[in-house]
Motif scaffolding. Structure first.
Motif, PDB file in Angstrom:
ATOM      1  N   LEU A   1      -4.300 -72.616  67.750  1.00 23.88           N
ATOM      2  CA  LEU A   1      -5.583 -72.037  67.347  1.00 23.88           C
ATOM      3  C   LEU A   1      -5.475 -71.245  66.050  1.00 23.88           C
ATOM      4  N   ARG A   2      -4.279 -71.106  65.532  1.00 24.68           N
ATOM      5  CA  ARG A   2      -4.084 -70.422  64.245  1.00 24.68           C
ATOM      6  C   ARG A   2      -4.072 -71.391  63.076  1.00 24.68           C
ATOM      7  N   ILE A   3      -4.274 -72.663  63.359  1.00 25.69           N
ATOM      8  CA  ILE A   3      -4.352 -73.680  62.314  1.00 25.69           C
ATOM      9  C   ILE A   3      -5.827 -73.917  62.008  1.00 25.69           C
ATOM     10  N   ASP A   4      -6.241 -73.605  60.784  1.00 25.38           N
ATOM     11  CA  ASP A   4      -7.627 -73.846  60.388  1.00 25.38           C
ATOM     12  C   ASP A   4      -7.793 -75.308  60.008  1.00 25.38           C
ATOM     13  N   VAL A   5      -8.701 -75.972  60.666  1.00 22.48           N
ATOM     14  CA  VAL A   5      -9.019 -77.371  60.375  1.00 22.48           C
ATOM     15  C   VAL A   5     -10.515 -77.416  60.075  1.00 22.48           C
ATOM     16  N   ALA A   6     -10.833 -77.388  58.795  1.00 32.65           N
ATOM     17  CA  ALA A   6     -12.231 -77.394  58.362  1.00 32.65           C
ATOM     18  C   ALA A   6     -12.832 -78.785  58.556  1.00 32.65           C
ATOM     19  N   PRO A   7     -14.164 -78.859  58.652  1.00 26.19           N
ATOM     20  CA  PRO A   7     -14.799 -80.175  58.740  1.00 26.19           C
ATOM     21  C   PRO A   7     -14.370 -81.076  57.580  1.00 26.19           C
ATOM     22  N   LEU A   8     -14.120 -82.336  57.875  1.00 29.55           N
ATOM     23  CA  LEU A   8     -13.732 -83.370  56.911  1.00 29.55           C
ATOM     24  C   LEU A   8     -12.368 -83.123  56.271  1.00 29.55           C
ATOM     25  N   SER A   9     -11.547 -82.278  56.897  1.00 25.48           N
ATOM     26  CA  SER A   9     -10.179 -82.079  56.416  1.00 25.48           C
ATOM     27  C   SER A   9      -9.358 -83.330  56.659  1.00 25.48           C
ATOM     28  N   SER A  10      -8.229 -83.403  55.967  1.00 22.26           N
ATOM     29  CA  SER A  10      -7.297 -84.483  56.251  1.00 22.26           C
ATOM     30  C   SER A  10      -5.924 -83.893  56.532  1.00 22.26           C
ATOM     31  N   ALA A  11      -5.298 -84.426  57.564  1.00 23.13           N
ATOM     32  CA  ALA A  11      -3.925 -84.058  57.892  1.00 23.13           C
ATOM     33  C   ALA A  11      -3.095 -85.323  57.731  1.00 23.13           C
ATOM     34  N   VAL A  12      -1.995 -85.200  57.008  1.00 22.40           N
ATOM     35  CA  VAL A  12      -1.116 -86.344  56.790  1.00 22.40           C
ATOM     36  C   VAL A  12       0.186 -86.068  57.523  1.00 22.40           C
ATOM     37  N   LEU A  13       0.479 -86.934  58.505  1.00 19.82           N
ATOM     38  CA  LEU A  13       1.718 -86.852  59.265  1.00 19.82           C
ATOM     39  C   LEU A  13       2.533 -88.096  58.972  1.00 19.82           C
ATOM     40  N   SER A  14       3.844 -87.935  58.954  1.00 19.24           N
ATOM     41  CA  SER A  14       4.714 -89.091  58.743  1.00 19.24           C
ATOM     42  C   SER A  14       5.783 -89.099  59.824  1.00 19.24           C
ATOM     43  N   PHE A  15       6.364 -90.288  60.010  1.00 22.78           N
ATOM     44  CA  PHE A  15       7.406 -90.427  61.027  1.00 22.78           C
ATOM     45  C   PHE A  15       8.624 -91.097  60.413  1.00 22.78           C
ATOM     46  N   ASN A  16       9.757 -90.419  60.498  1.00 20.52           N
ATOM     47  CA  ASN A  16      11.050 -90.970  60.128  1.00 20.52           C
ATOM     48  C   ASN A  16      12.054 -90.304  61.074  1.00 20.52           C
ATOM     49  N   ARG A  17      12.248 -90.899  62.212  1.00 13.26           N
ATOM     50  CA  ARG A  17      13.053 -90.380  63.331  1.00 13.26           C
ATOM     51  C   ARG A  17      12.366 -89.230  64.057  1.00 13.26           C
ATOM     52  N   VAL A  18      11.642 -88.387  63.337  1.00 15.96           N
ATOM     53  CA  VAL A  18      10.828 -87.317  63.931  1.00 15.96           C
ATOM     54  C   VAL A  18       9.526 -87.222  63.137  1.00 15.96           C
ATOM     55  N   TRP A  19       8.512 -86.647  63.774  1.00 14.79           N
ATOM     56  CA  TRP A  19       7.239 -86.449  63.086  1.00 14.79           C
ATOM     57  C   TRP A  19       7.338 -85.282  62.118  1.00 14.79           C
ATOM     58  N   ARG A  20       6.632 -85.396  61.009  1.00 12.14           N
ATOM     59  CA  ARG A  20       6.583 -84.344  59.991  1.00 12.14           C
ATOM     60  C   ARG A  20       5.140 -84.168  59.526  1.00 12.14           C
ATOM     61  N   LEU A  21       4.781 -82.932  59.198  1.00 14.39           N
ATOM     62  CA  LEU A  21       3.492 -82.654  58.572  1.00 14.39           C
ATOM     63  C   LEU A  21       3.699 -82.701  57.074  1.00 14.39           C
ATOM     64  N   GLN A  22       3.023 -83.633  56.403  1.00 16.25           N
ATOM     65  CA  GLN A  22       3.130 -83.729  54.950  1.00 16.25           C
ATOM     66  C   GLN A  22       2.076 -82.889  54.249  1.00 16.25           C
ATOM     67  N   ALA A  23       0.863 -82.851  54.797  1.00 16.87           N
ATOM     68  CA  ALA A  23      -0.207 -82.103  54.145  1.00 16.87           C
ATOM     69  C   ALA A  23      -1.341 -81.840  55.122  1.00 16.87           C
ATOM     70  N   LEU A  24      -2.015 -80.720  54.914  1.00 15.09           N
ATOM     71  CA  LEU A  24      -3.251 -80.407  55.588  1.00 15.09           C
ATOM     72  C   LEU A  24      -4.180 -79.912  54.493  1.00 15.09           C
ATOM     73  N   GLN A  25      -5.190 -80.707  54.195  1.00 13.59           N
ATOM     74  CA  GLN A  25      -6.067 -80.394  53.057  1.00 13.59           C
ATOM     75  C   GLN A  25      -7.512 -80.346  53.489  1.00 13.59           C
ATOM     76  N   PRO A  26      -8.231 -79.317  53.017  1.00 19.07           N
ATOM     77  CA  PRO A  26      -9.668 -79.288  53.277  1.00 19.07           C
ATOM     78  C   PRO A  26     -10.360 -80.358  52.454  1.00 19.07           C
ATOM     79  N   TYR A  27     -11.532 -80.749  52.873  1.00 14.13           N
ATOM     80  CA  TYR A  27     -12.320 -81.740  52.168  1.00 14.13           C
ATOM     81  C   TYR A  27     -12.634 -81.233  50.762  1.00 14.13           C
ATOM     82  N   ALA A  28     -12.457 -82.087  49.801  1.00 17.48           N
ATOM     83  CA  ALA A  28     -12.818 -81.766  48.414  1.00 17.48           C
ATOM     84  C   ALA A  28     -13.795 -82.844  47.932  1.00 17.48           C
ATOM     85  N   SER A  29     -14.955 -82.408  47.475  1.00 20.48           N
ATOM     86  CA  SER A  29     -15.955 -83.391  47.019  1.00 20.48           C
ATOM     87  C   SER A  29     -15.680 -83.858  45.620  1.00 20.48           C
TER      88      SER A  29
END
Length: 148
Positions: free
Chosen positions: A120-148
């Motif tokens: 609940l401490r992770i802010d996820v704004a409407p239309l945000s994008s989260a990029v996760l990748s997998f190479n033996r384990v999952w990783r968070l690459q980016a969490l970005q708010p929507y930019a018009s």
């Protein structure tokens, strides 16, 4: 609204109306995936946080401090993390998933092994994008708010 580039060939959406409307607005055809449904809010479904706070501020405060047991009559955090983690682990290709903030938090939490209270401490704004990748384990690459 713009899709991330390159757009994965496989697109999924939650079966819930808001996610399906987002896919339609983006102009993409996405397969409905029940696993991407929002967390079950039980007795709180359809109510704003302001309404819940006015009716039962102690219950809301307990849930914000520790979301583990879930909202009254709702899905537990363990169940959500298991559902989303299992879905993520079933993927064999890059995908784009249109879903809900709590599901995005759960995906990040499952990827990074975060404790429930941290989600609940992770802010996820409407239309945000989260990029996760997998190479033996999952990783968070980016969490970005929507930019018009």
């Amino acid at each position: 609204m713009r899709l991330p580039a390159p757009v994965p060939e496989i697109l999924f959406t939650s079966p819930m109306l808001a996610a399906r409307q987002t896919a339609q607005t983006l102009g993409v055809v996405a397969r409905t995936e029940p696993q991407l449904s929002d967390i079950g809010y039980g007795d709180w479904t359809g109510h704003s946080f302001a309404d819940i706070h006015a009716h039962d501020p102690e219950a809301l405060a307990r849930w914000i401090a520790d979301p583990s047991p879930g909202a009254p009559g709702g899905e537990t955090m363990d169940a959500l993390l298991l559902r989303i983690g299992s879905w993520m682990n079933s993927l064999a290709a890059d995908v784009l998933a249109i879903t809900h903030p709590m599901v995005v938090r759960a995906a990040i939490g499952a990827a990074l092994g975060l404790p429930h209270a941290a989600l609940l401490r992770i802010d996820v704004a409407p239309l945000s994008s989260a990029v996760l990748s997998f190479n033996r384990v999952w990783r968070l690459q980016a969490l970005q708010p929507y930019a018009s």
